[in-house]
Every structure is written in C-alpha cells, then in structure tokens.
Design an enzyme around this catalytic site. Sequence first.
Site, short mmCIF file in Angstrom:
data_model
loop_
_atom_site.label_atom_id
_atom_site.label_comp_id
_atom_site.label_asym_id
_atom_site.label_seq_id
_atom_site.Cartn_x
_atom_site.Cartn_y
_atom_site.Cartn_z
N GLU A 1 0.99 -1.22 0.01
CA GLU A 1 -0.09 -0.07 -0.03
C GLU A 1 0.89 1.24 0.06
O GLU A 1 1.06 1.87 1.01
CB GLU A 1 -0.85 -0.08 1.50
CG GLU A 1 -2.16 0.79 1.12
CD GLU A 1 -2.19 2.05 1.37
OE1 GLU A 1 -1.26 2.93 0.51
OE2 GLU A 1 -2.73 2.63 2.18
N GLU B 1 4.55 8.33 -4.21
CA GLU B 1 5.46 7.91 -2.96
C GLU B 1 6.14 6.94 -3.54
O GLU B 1 6.86 6.29 -2.71
CB GLU B 1 4.34 7.45 -1.83
CG GLU B 1 3.83 8.54 -1.17
CD GLU B 1 3.01 8.00 -0.08
OE1 GLU B 1 2.69 6.83 0.14
OE2 GLU B 1 2.16 8.85 0.43
N1 SAH Z 1 0.82 -1.28 4.99
C1 SAH Z 1 0.39 -0.20 5.88
C2 SAH Z 1 0.75 1.05 5.87
C3 SAH Z 1 0.76 1.76 4.52
S1 SAH Z 1 1.55 3.54 4.55
C4 SAH Z 1 -1.17 -0.09 5.80
O1 SAH Z 1 -1.77 -0.48 4.89
O2 SAH Z 1 -2.01 0.10 6.86
C5 SAH Z 1 3.04 3.14 3.48
C6 SAH Z 1 4.18 2.84 4.48
O3 SAH Z 1 5.09 2.45 3.78
C7 SAH Z 1 4.90 3.85 5.23
O4 SAH Z 1 5.08 3.47 6.69
C8 SAH Z 1 6.13 4.06 4.34
O5 SAH Z 1 7.17 4.31 5.54
C9 SAH Z 1 6.56 2.74 4.16
N2 SAH Z 1 7.43 2.72 2.59
C10 SAH Z 1 7.17 3.28 1.47
N3 SAH Z 1 7.90 2.86 0.60
C11 SAH Z 1 8.74 1.84 1.26
C12 SAH Z 1 9.78 1.00 0.66
N4 SAH Z 1 10.15 1.00 -0.57
N5 SAH Z 1 10.38 0.38 1.70
C13 SAH Z 1 9.87 0.03 2.84
N6 SAH Z 1 8.69 0.73 3.17
C14 SAH Z 1 8.44 1.82 2.55
#
Ligand code: SAH
Length: 685
Positions: free
Chosen positions: A144, A153
């Site tokens: 996500e 993002e």
């Molecule tokens: N999966 C959770 C949070 C989604 S928010 C849910 O669905 O509720 C997205 C998260 O991904 C954030 O915490 C951000 O820090 C992390 N993130 C984004 N890109 C990333 C990457 N390439 N590797 C590791 N973490 C990542």
Amino acid sequence: MKTFCGRANPTTGAMEWLEEAEDYDYHQEIARSRYADMLHDKDRNVKYYQGIRAAVSRVKERGEKAIVLDIGTGTGLLSMMAASSGADFCYAVEVFRPMANAAVKIVEKNGFSDKIKVINKHSTEVTVGPDGDMECRANILVTELFDTELIGEGALPTYEHAHKYLVQEGCEAVPHRATVYVQLVESKRMWAWNKLFPIHVEAEDGEKIIVPPSEMENCPGVPSVCDIQLNQMPSSDFTALSDVVTMFSVDFSKPVQSASTCYRVQLESVKSGKAQIVLSWWDIDMDPSGMINCTMAPYWANPTSALQWRDHWMQCVYFLPKEEPVGQGERVHLTACRDEYSVWYTMQKASEEENEAAAGVESPVCRCHAHLLWNRARFGELNDQERTQQYIQALRTVLNTDSVCLCISDGSLLPVLAHYLGAKQVQYFILFFRCLHFSLFFKANHLEDKIKIIEARPELLKPSHFEDKKISVLVAEPFFSTSLLPWHNLYFWYARTAVSSHLTSNVTVLPQSASLHMMIVEFQDLWRIRSPCGICEGFDVQAMDDMIKDSLNFRESKEAEPHPLWEYPCKSLSDPQEVLTFDFRTTVPQHCLSTEGSVNLLRKGKSHGAVLWMEYHLAADISISTGLMRISNEKGSCDWNRHCKQAVYFFSSVIESETLAAPAAVTYAIHFDTKTGEIAMDFKL
Ligand code: SAH
C-alpha cells in the site's frame, strides 16, 4: 543525541537555533501522520483483506506455500491479514524506524510473531538468500504505497525492484492492478488556482487593468500535483467536457517499469467549452477478476456505491498548459506523461496531431515564475475579485497624492493597487522573498520605474533605502509565504516594529489591526485523522494509537495544525468568539498577550476541536476574514474562506452534548508570547 536546527521563526522573522532531540522529527511525523486515517478507512481495509484472502487461496490451491512480501507494512496490518488468511510466512518491510518498532509490538500483541518478520529497511536494501533478510523470494506481493497521484510515493521504482529481486515470476499481487481515470473539464474556480486573471481597478484617471506577464499564458506551471477533496467541489463550479475515461493502468503482478513514459487517449467532447483542467483519480482491483474494487471516484462518477471518506487518498486536479476551446463532438487527444514520481497532462487537437510526438514528454518547468512564487491557494486568493475590491476600497480611504507608501507582503499586488489608487509619489515596497521573480510582474505592467523593490530584512533598512523620506502609509495584506498557521502572518507586526524609525509620526497603517477568532466545531469526517482506532479489522493496533498520543504530547503544549476547512465540512457548536487583538498602529509590546474565558455550546454535537483564524481590519468598516465567512443554516454549517488554511486544535477527548438542558461550556486560555511569536492554548471541556 541532540541536534541543532536553524529556522526563521515564521511570526517574528528572527533566526532561531533550536536544540532538538534526535527523534524530534519522528514525533512531528508521527503526530501528523496519515496512519490513523488509513486505519479508519474501512472500505480500504475490508477490500485489502478480501484481496489478500483470495490471493492466499489461489497460491494454496496450486499446492504452494504462501510466502508474502508486504512492502511498507506500517502497523503490520496487511501482514496480519495475510497470516490470518493462512499465509505460511510474511516478510513485513518498513523503512521508517518508529513504525517498524510499532509493527513489531503490534505483531507480537496479536500473536503473529512466529509468522511475520518485520524488516526495518527500505525494500531496495532487502536481501534474499540463506543469510539474507528473506530466506527465499515471495510468491505474494502486498503493498500500500500509493498517494493521491498513485505514484507520488515511489510505488513504481519499488515495484520494479521487487519484481527483479524479491518476488517470484508469476507472483500474486494485492492489489493486482491500478487504473487511472481522467475527465476533461472547464472550471473558472479551479483555473483561478493556476493563472492570474486581469484585475480591473477604477482609478481617478480611468480604469486600469493589472495584467499577468505574457509568459504566464502558455506556462506549463510546476509538476507538483494539486490534490483536493473533490467531493467538496459543487457541480455548479465546473462543467464536464468529456466522459470519464481510462488513462492508463499498471499491472502489479508483472514486472513494472518506472522509466518515464506517455499514454494517449482520444476524447470526444460532450459539450463545447474551454478545456482547462483534467480531473483525475484512480481505483485498485484487489484481485485479477476486478471483483474487489476500491475506488477514489468522486460523487458524480460513482453514484452507486457509498462514498468512503478518506484524506490519505483524494483526487487530483491537473492544469493544462493553456486553455483551449473545444466544440461539442470535437475529438481531441489527451496525453498523460509521467516520470517515476509524477504525472502531467497536455491536450492536442486533431489538427495538431503531427506535433503530438513533441508534446509533453519533458516535465513541465514554470517559465513565468508565478508558479514558483504563488501556490494554488494564493493564486485563488489573488483572483478573488471581492477581496481585491475590499483592499481597493480601504486603500482609497488612506492614500493621497503625497503618500509615500511602503508595502510589506510576499508576492503581493497591493503595490500596484496603491500606485493606481493615487500614491503618485515615488513608492517603495519591500518583498522579502523571491523578489526578483516578482519584478517580471511589475515589468509586464510597466511599473518597474514606479515601484521599487527593496530586498532587505526590515531591521536592516536605512533611510537611504527610502531616499531619506519618511513613510506615511504602511500597507500589508498581510501575507507571507512562510506562514503555515493563521497567526504566522503577524510577522507584519514585527516588520512594522522594525521599520518604526522610518515612519512619520502620524503614519497610517493598513490593516490597522488584526484579531484572532475561535469557534468550537464538530467535524463531519476530519476528526478521523487524529482519532484512536483501537481494533482494526479484528487486529489490536492500540500500540499505534499510543505512539501517536505520545508524539502529540511530546511538546508541553499541543499544537494547532493547518487545514483548508472548505474541504472538510464541520458544524459550529458555539458562536465564533474574538479572543485576541493585535494593534498594528503601535509596535509589538514587550509583555505577552493572554486571554481566558469560556464559550457556551449552543448546539448538540461532538466537540472535536476548536478552529482559529485571523481577521484583518483594513479600515473603519472593512474587515477581511481568513476563516469563517458565515454560518449558513440553523444546523450550524460553516462557510470558510476558500483560499486560506485555518488552524485546528483537536481536543484530546471528545465531549458529546446530546442534551443542552444544562448549558455546556468550553473554557479556554490562549497566550501569545510576543518574544517567540508563539501561541499556546489550552481548552477544558
Ligand atoms: N501497509 C500499511 C501502511 C501503509 S503506509 C497499511 O496499509 O496500513 C506506507 C508505508 O510504507 C509507510 O510506513 C512508509 O514508511 C513505507 N514505505 C514506503 N515505501 C517503502 C519501501 N520502498 N520500503 C519500505 N517501506 C516503505
């Protein structure tokens, strides 16, 4: 470890060195994060759960072990969904350390420690192999990583890497695909966020028109997305010129390419009008069949399903480089180009098709400088004719032909208005930020000799800057691009104090004063972003709630946060109340300004928080509100200034006044520290 962070105080303008604990930024980031909003997004959570269950079953049906890679696990939610759907093992990758720590706690609390391994790394750093972070490649990829623009993002490079190094060929992906939709529209209201409209000024010697620089006409602007709550845009504020069409889609179960590319669709105009804007949103299919669909479609494009309110995913407004007339039934091509992180649009008429290859591939670069100087809301504010008229009226009452006028505001048109409205004497204006860009604007209006830009901090001004004349009229909107919260524009008061020695003894100051106003409100939805979640889809995520609470309490006093409330409906539970006044005719006092009092709750409802805003008193009967415009019905619905963000102070506990038998009240204490420019507040329910 301590770090020193330098910053210009937005209110006092003073340079400050703040000693910060190493985790200070984390607290800010957590306190203002979107995690709570995501956890409250029922529609998203339910559909992810369905999609994950279906993906695990498909893998199991093939007789394989289900090995999940969850990139960006946050609270660990999606991994826990996978584990309870029968996945054999989950690798939960999270780059943000405080979140990875929280995920470990949450996973343990929910009893999944043996099934979920939290890896505190960026996914591109994750290693696979016997000694690696992952023992083997995964066959289910869950993520996500989307923002309102889908790819902002970094979802594309993350997927590209994951398919190359972290997952098996033919893996299942949840979501399976994303599709981006577009609709071509005409909208004066939204176009006003991107171009400056000519401004008409009735001067003594006839009508004057302030024109934007010619460079602005075809300027493609900046590639930063304009994301808004499109559901708050009334249908009367735009005209659809096309149907909703699919622009492009991305299949996440196959190798993904992040390299820049363009997509092109043909549209047939359903109405004649001016093509100005592309509205866009996306949906995700959680499964290959498309049966589990989560959509960001706004109300008019999604009349069947109930709208889920969310703030972490909204809709996008893209501005075409220039407006173009289209006739009903006319065919045009719309091109979306993207790089790894952003998308932009161009439109070609059938007759221009040969040139289409050249169109749009390059990321837009602002040529007129205005898009660097003004953000969307500021464009809207400058285009607000009613507001301009109020300044014109007020300026008329204070200017005469002998006026020596000084303007202190960022990227402001007041100097031009002041010039046209009578101050024929040489005038001096200070614009503190990006002044050079602004000179283009004066040139376009042939005013470069009439308006002098002084590029200096106010405390460093010398009489020579003003050719040894004293300032008789000091004007400001006030507006400063460094302001985040409404009271940050009080910087004008500090600047006014710093230039005191250059003012005549009977100087006129416009605005003469400002006042801070406050009202208790119940939000329709915005409360969700700061409200604890507790249990999410059966998983205990309280550790996340606690972490957010800790971060909110990190500083002694909780802070208010800026939100553009026209996008976030609320109803007033109290009358608006003036709580502090600031007299710009005198200098900033040495002592602090404090007030205490109470407001009665007049309507039933949940007191989610207080909203605060500034009003500027330009002249005797002319005031400008940057917040409440009116309460529009007996239910307490509020109309807010559409160009400004208001300050929202969320109460840590909500009181519900279902009956007003015993009049309920909220007591407040508000304190403006004139030394630091900070406003501290405390509320008791
Ligand atoms: N999966 C959770 C949070 C989604 S928010 C849910 O669905 O509720 C997205 C998260 O991904 C954030 O915490 C951000 O820090 C992390 N993130 C984004 N890109 C990333 C990457 N390439 N590797 C590791 N973490 C990542």
